[in-house]
Design a protein around this motif. Sequence first.
Motif, mmCIF file in Angstrom:
data_model
loop_
_atom_site.group_PDB
_atom_site.id
_atom_site.type_symbol
_atom_site.label_atom_id
_atom_site.label_comp_id
_atom_site.label_asym_id
_atom_site.label_seq_id
_atom_site.Cartn_x
_atom_site.Cartn_y
_atom_site.Cartn_z
ATOM 1 N N GLU A 9 47.890 37.329 50.359
ATOM 2 C CA GLU A 9 47.953 36.946 49.405
ATOM 3 C C GLU A 9 46.035 37.415 48.865
ATOM 4 O OE1 GLU A 9 47.266 32.686 48.451
ATOM 5 O OE2 GLU A 9 49.271 32.597 47.944
ATOM 6 N N ASP A 10 45.042 37.208 49.128
ATOM 7 C CA ASP A 10 43.420 37.946 49.722
ATOM 8 C C ASP A 10 43.955 38.974 48.956
ATOM 9 O OD1 ASP A 10 43.122 35.128 49.946
ATOM 10 O OD2 ASP A 10 42.283 35.382 52.010
ATOM 11 N N LYS A 11 44.348 39.823 50.044
ATOM 12 C CA LYS A 11 44.740 41.314 49.742
ATOM 13 C C LYS A 11 45.150 41.856 47.981
ATOM 14 C CE LYS A 11 44.721 43.353 54.299
ATOM 15 N NZ LYS A 11 43.627 44.172 54.284
ATOM 16 N N CYS A 12 45.389 40.823 47.622
ATOM 17 C CA CYS A 12 47.063 41.312 46.572
ATOM 18 C C CYS A 12 45.684 40.215 45.729
ATOM 19 C CB CYS A 12 48.122 40.527 46.550
ATOM 20 S SG CYS A 12 49.194 40.972 47.293
ATOM 21 N N MET A 13 45.009 39.650 45.869
ATOM 22 C CA MET A 13 43.766 38.898 44.817
ATOM 23 C C MET A 13 42.952 39.899 45.006
ATOM 24 S SD MET A 13 42.791 36.921 42.830
ATOM 25 C CE MET A 13 44.468 35.702 43.022
ATOM 26 N N ASN A 14 42.611 40.005 45.539
ATOM 27 C CA ASN A 14 41.493 41.899 46.019
ATOM 28 C C ASN A 14 41.686 42.835 45.313
ATOM 29 O OD1 ASN A 14 39.203 39.598 46.832
ATOM 30 N ND2 ASN A 14 40.166 40.652 49.043
ATOM 31 N N PHE A 15 43.177 43.124 44.993
ATOM 32 C CA PHE A 15 44.030 44.074 44.617
ATOM 33 C C PHE A 15 43.603 44.408 42.836
ATOM 34 C CE2 PHE A 15 47.280 47.263 43.518
ATOM 35 C CZ PHE A 15 46.793 48.035 43.784
ATOM 36 N N SER A 16 44.281 43.338 43.267
ATOM 37 C CA SER A 16 44.759 42.835 41.433
ATOM 38 C C SER A 16 42.903 42.715 40.535
ATOM 39 C CB SER A 16 45.363 40.924 41.178
ATOM 40 O OG SER A 16 46.235 41.908 41.371
ATOM 41 N N ILE A 17 41.949 42.233 40.891
ATOM 42 C CA ILE A 17 40.442 42.045 40.547
ATOM 43 C C ILE A 17 40.525 44.301 40.305
ATOM 44 C CG2 ILE A 17 38.357 41.686 40.815
ATOM 45 C CD1 ILE A 17 39.263 39.194 42.668
ATOM 46 N N ARG A 18 40.616 44.556 41.393
ATOM 47 C CA ARG A 18 40.322 46.372 41.121
ATOM 48 C C ARG A 18 40.876 46.873 40.179
ATOM 49 N NH1 ARG A 18 39.759 49.475 46.856
ATOM 50 N NH2 ARG A 18 38.814 50.427 44.941
ATOM 51 N N ILE A 19 42.106 46.698 40.403
ATOM 52 C CA ILE A 19 42.762 47.640 38.929
ATOM 53 C C ILE A 19 42.606 46.642 38.013
ATOM 54 C CG2 ILE A 19 45.731 46.788 37.748
ATOM 55 C CD1 ILE A 19 44.988 48.727 40.463
ATOM 56 N N ILE A 20 42.012 45.102 37.614
ATOM 57 C CA ILE A 20 41.233 44.844 36.131
ATOM 58 C C ILE A 20 40.323 45.998 35.540
ATOM 59 C CG2 ILE A 20 40.281 43.019 35.111
ATOM 60 C CD1 ILE A 20 42.748 41.406 36.876
ATOM 61 N N GLY A 21 39.977 45.786 36.702
ATOM 62 C CA GLY A 21 38.535 46.483 37.001
ATOM 63 C C GLY A 21 38.658 48.435 35.985
ATOM 64 N N LEU A 22 39.422 48.612 37.238
ATOM 65 C CA LEU A 22 40.081 50.052 36.865
ATOM 66 C C LEU A 22 40.742 50.188 35.291
ATOM 67 C CD1 LEU A 22 40.176 53.199 37.656
ATOM 68 C CD2 LEU A 22 42.417 52.774 38.713
ATOM 69 N N CYS A 23 41.189 50.039 34.820
ATOM 70 C CA CYS A 23 42.096 49.294 33.820
ATOM 71 C C CYS A 23 40.823 49.227 32.803
ATOM 72 C CB CYS A 23 42.842 48.585 33.161
ATOM 73 S SG CYS A 23 43.952 49.004 34.223
ATOM 74 N N ARG A 24 39.532 48.496 32.859
ATOM 75 C CA ARG A 24 38.831 48.443 31.952
ATOM 76 C C ARG A 24 37.952 49.150 32.082
ATOM 77 N NH1 ARG A 24 35.621 43.516 33.924
ATOM 78 N NH2 ARG A 24 37.261 42.139 33.055
ATOM 79 N N PHE A 25 37.808 49.899 32.795
ATOM 80 C CA PHE A 25 36.799 51.206 32.922
ATOM 81 C C PHE A 25 37.773 52.823 31.999
ATOM 82 C CE2 PHE A 25 37.461 55.764 34.888
ATOM 83 C CZ PHE A 25 35.867 55.879 34.629
ATOM 84 N N LEU A 26 38.773 52.592 32.069
ATOM 85 C CA LEU A 26 39.994 54.052 31.738
ATOM 86 C C LEU A 26 39.924 53.283 29.871
ATOM 87 C CD1 LEU A 26 43.004 52.944 34.295
ATOM 88 C CD2 LEU A 26 41.625 55.044 33.312
ATOM 89 N N ASN A 27 39.831 51.970 29.846
ATOM 90 C CA ASN A 27 40.166 51.651 28.764
ATOM 91 C C ASN A 27 38.186 51.718 27.781
ATOM 92 O OD1 ASN A 27 42.224 50.781 27.752
ATOM 93 N ND2 ASN A 27 41.997 48.469 28.442
ATOM 94 N N GLU A 28 37.745 51.377 28.648
ATOM 95 C CA GLU A 28 35.652 51.689 28.039
ATOM 96 C C GLU A 28 35.204 53.109 27.808
ATOM 97 O OE1 GLU A 28 33.673 48.354 29.466
ATOM 98 O OE2 GLU A 28 35.180 47.006 28.343
ATOM 99 N N GLU A 29 35.861 53.651 29.282
ATOM 100 C CA GLU A 29 35.310 55.369 29.030
ATOM 101 C C GLU A 29 36.125 56.139 28.433
ATOM 102 O OE1 GLU A 29 31.362 54.903 30.132
ATOM 103 O OE2 GLU A 29 31.658 52.962 30.316
ATOM 104 N N LYS A 30 37.297 56.527 28.905
ATOM 105 C CA LYS A 30 37.504 56.580 28.718
ATOM 106 C C LYS A 30 38.965 57.287 28.023
ATOM 107 C CE LYS A 30 37.115 59.306 32.657
ATOM 108 N NZ LYS A 30 36.673 60.670 33.020
ATOM 109 N N HIS A 31 38.762 55.730 27.012
ATOM 110 C CA HIS A 31 39.678 55.408 25.831
ATOM 111 C C HIS A 31 41.266 55.603 26.411
ATOM 112 C CE1 HIS A 31 36.239 55.054 23.551
ATOM 113 N NE2 HIS A 31 35.454 56.146 24.466
ATOM 114 N N GLU A 32 41.576 55.804 27.331
ATOM 115 C CA GLU A 32 43.803 55.370 27.704
ATOM 116 C C GLU A 32 43.904 54.220 28.197
ATOM 117 O OE1 GLU A 32 46.667 56.451 28.832
ATOM 118 O OE2 GLU A 32 45.429 55.215 30.319
#
Length: 131
Positions: A9-32
Motif C-alpha cells: 500500500e505504501d509503495k503504491c501511494m508513493n508510486f502514484s505520487i511519482r506518476i502525478i509528478g511525472l504527468c505534471r512535468f509532461l503537461n507543463e514542460e513537454k506539453h504532452e
Amino acid sequence: MSDFGHLLEDKCMNFSIRIIGLCRFLNEEKHEYRIADQMFRSGTSIGANIAEAQCAISKKDFIAKLYISLKESNETLYWLRLLQRTQYITNKQYESVYKDCEELKRMLVSITKKMTMADNIQDCSQQFKID
C-alpha cells in the motif's frame, strides 16, 4: 492488514505520487497531454484497485481487484516505454520510475499466484472430499 500489505500500500501511494509528478512535468514542460493522461489513469489506478480490494465482498472479488492492479501496472510500463522511446522523458527518468513500477508488478504477480494456487487447492480439496 499484514506487513506485506502495508508495504504494498505504501509503495503504491508513493508510486502514484511519482506518476502525478511525472504527468505534471509532461503537461507543463513537454506539453504532452494524451499519453500523460493515459499514464496518469493507469499509474494511479494500481493503488486505487488495491485499496478497493481491501473491501472486497469475497476472496474472488479480492483476487479480481489485484489482477486489475496487475494489468494497470503492465499498461503503465507500456506508457513509460513509449515516453522514453519518443524522448519525452530521459533515460534517467525512465529507469527510475520503470524500476518502481516493475517492483509493484512483481509483488502483484507473487500475490495473485499464491492466492490463485491456494484457491485452486481449496477447490480441488472440496471436489475430492470424502464424507
